[in-house]
Motif scaffolding. Structure first.
Motif, mmCIF file in Angstrom:
data_model
loop_
_atom_site.group_PDB
_atom_site.id
_atom_site.type_symbol
_atom_site.label_atom_id
_atom_site.label_comp_id
_atom_site.label_asym_id
_atom_site.label_seq_id
_atom_site.Cartn_x
_atom_site.Cartn_y
_atom_site.Cartn_z
ATOM 1 N N GLU A 283 -8.263 -2.281 -11.760
ATOM 2 C CA GLU A 283 -7.418 -1.085 -11.708
ATOM 3 C C GLU A 283 -6.086 -1.347 -12.414
ATOM 4 O OE1 GLU A 283 -9.082 -2.285 -9.048
ATOM 5 O OE2 GLU A 283 -9.757 -0.651 -7.749
ATOM 6 N N ALA A 284 -5.569 -2.573 -12.252
ATOM 7 C CA ALA A 284 -4.311 -2.929 -12.922
ATOM 8 C C ALA A 284 -4.475 -2.851 -14.440
ATOM 9 C CB ALA A 284 -3.870 -4.327 -12.496
ATOM 10 N N ASP B 187 1.404 -2.533 -8.969
ATOM 11 C CA ASP B 187 0.944 -2.308 -7.595
ATOM 12 C C ASP B 187 -0.468 -2.850 -7.413
ATOM 13 O OD1 ASP B 187 3.324 -0.922 -7.161
ATOM 14 O OD2 ASP B 187 2.376 1.062 -7.259
ATOM 15 N N TYR B 188 -1.351 -2.469 -8.331
ATOM 16 C CA TYR B 188 -2.743 -2.919 -8.227
ATOM 17 C C TYR B 188 -2.852 -4.435 -8.371
ATOM 18 C CZ TYR B 188 -4.509 1.873 -8.242
ATOM 19 O OH TYR B 188 -4.801 3.180 -7.905
ATOM 20 N N LEU C 171 2.152 1.343 -11.487
ATOM 21 C CA LEU C 171 0.835 1.352 -10.841
ATOM 22 C C LEU C 171 0.062 0.071 -11.155
ATOM 23 C CD1 LEU C 171 -0.105 5.087 -11.271
ATOM 24 C CD2 LEU C 171 0.029 3.848 -9.089
ATOM 25 N N ALA C 172 0.161 -0.394 -12.392
ATOM 26 C CA ALA C 172 -0.515 -1.646 -12.758
ATOM 27 C C ALA C 172 0.019 -2.796 -11.920
ATOM 28 C CB ALA C 172 -0.327 -1.932 -14.252
ATOM 29 N N TRP D 211 0.837 -1.204 0.000
ATOM 30 C CA TRP D 211 0.000 0.000 0.000
ATOM 31 C C TRP D 211 0.872 1.255 0.000
ATOM 32 C CZ3 TRP D 211 -4.906 -0.154 -1.271
ATOM 33 C CH2 TRP D 211 -5.609 -1.348 -1.111
ATOM 34 N N ARG E 112 -6.211 -6.223 -7.248
ATOM 35 C CA ARG E 112 -7.183 -5.312 -7.852
ATOM 36 C C ARG E 112 -6.983 -5.309 -9.375
ATOM 37 N NH1 ARG E 112 -6.672 -0.032 -4.102
ATOM 38 N NH2 ARG E 112 -8.267 0.725 -5.535
ATOM 39 N N LEU F 284 -1.971 -6.054 -5.192
ATOM 40 C CA LEU F 284 -2.995 -5.842 -4.175
ATOM 41 C C LEU F 284 -4.298 -6.568 -4.514
ATOM 42 C CD1 LEU F 284 -2.309 -2.058 -3.529
ATOM 43 C CD2 LEU F 284 -1.926 -3.942 -1.907
ATOM 44 N N GLN G 143 -4.562 0.718 -15.700
ATOM 45 C CA GLN G 143 -3.234 1.324 -15.758
ATOM 46 C C GLN G 143 -2.420 0.761 -16.934
ATOM 47 O OE1 GLN G 143 -2.005 3.953 -14.174
ATOM 48 N NE2 GLN G 143 -4.003 4.171 -13.183
ATOM 49 N N LEU H 24 2.127 1.685 -3.531
ATOM 50 C CA LEU H 24 1.073 2.302 -4.347
ATOM 51 C C LEU H 24 0.993 3.807 -4.079
ATOM 52 C CD1 LEU H 24 -1.403 2.185 -6.246
ATOM 53 C CD2 LEU H 24 -2.772 1.614 -4.224
#
Length: 180
Positions: free
Chosen positions: A137-138, A128-129, A125-126, A68, A134, A132, A141, A71
């Motif tokens: 969201e990935a 990161d998502y 970011l992709a 987190w 997600r 996590l 990105q 991110l």
């Protein structure tokens, strides 16, 4: 104190200090790299050079232990880049060719340099998502990363980003297929 440090930190020394911290991280000293980058982030402050701030936040993300936090730093990097590019879009930068020239001989204008950073920012970011859990969201990105690759020269970097985007997309799709 930070104001004094900021005034004493020569602008030309910032990229060198960032590179030194990145080398520490790549050599396995994640904590020292994070500490140095965080100190530099504080020294530069919110009014510092946008390219330096974006680079710092991007690499600070890589040194985080908590996904987190990673991110959060990647989002800061994107916010700095988008804010600067948006702010300058209506300024005297003019067309891309003029923007390159405005950076001086052998240097790119900061807007051009930050636009070239977008594929890496969106790819991070992709990832990161995805980490996590997600995937929507990935994927969003990844679409932005693909769209921004066009700002890069048609060279090994551009091809490398395209391949990295494809690999992450496959990984996300594979994870989504396993969870179904």
């Amino acid at each position: 104190m930070a104001e004094t440090q900021r005034a004493q930190a020569p602008e030309g020394g910032v990229p060198t200090r960032i590179a030194q911290a990145i080398m520490l991280h790549r050599a396995g000293d994640r904590e020292e790299a994070r500490n140095r980058l965080a100190l530099l982030w504080d020294e530069i402050g919110p009014g510092g050079d946008a390219l330096h701030r974006c680079t710092l936040a991007h690499y600070l993300a890589d040194t985080q232990d908590d996904p987190w936090d990673e991110l959060d730093w990647d989002l800061r990097a994107l916010e700095v880049a988008e804010g600067f590019v948006t702010e300058r879009a209506g300024s005297t930068a003019g067309p891309l060719g003029e923007a390159r020239a405005a950076g001086g001989p052998g240097r790119r204008h900061p807007v051009v340099a930050l636009r070239a950073f977008f594929p890496a920012l969106h790819l991070s970011l992709a990832a990161d998502y995805a980490a996590l859990g997600r995937p929507a969201e990935a994927r969003a990105q990844l679409l932005r990363a693909r769209a921004s690759v066009g700002a890069l020269a048609d060279d090994a970097d551009r091809r490398g980003f395209g391949e990295a985007i494809d690999r992450l997309a496959l990984r996300i799709d594979g994870a989504a297929g396993q969870s179904s």
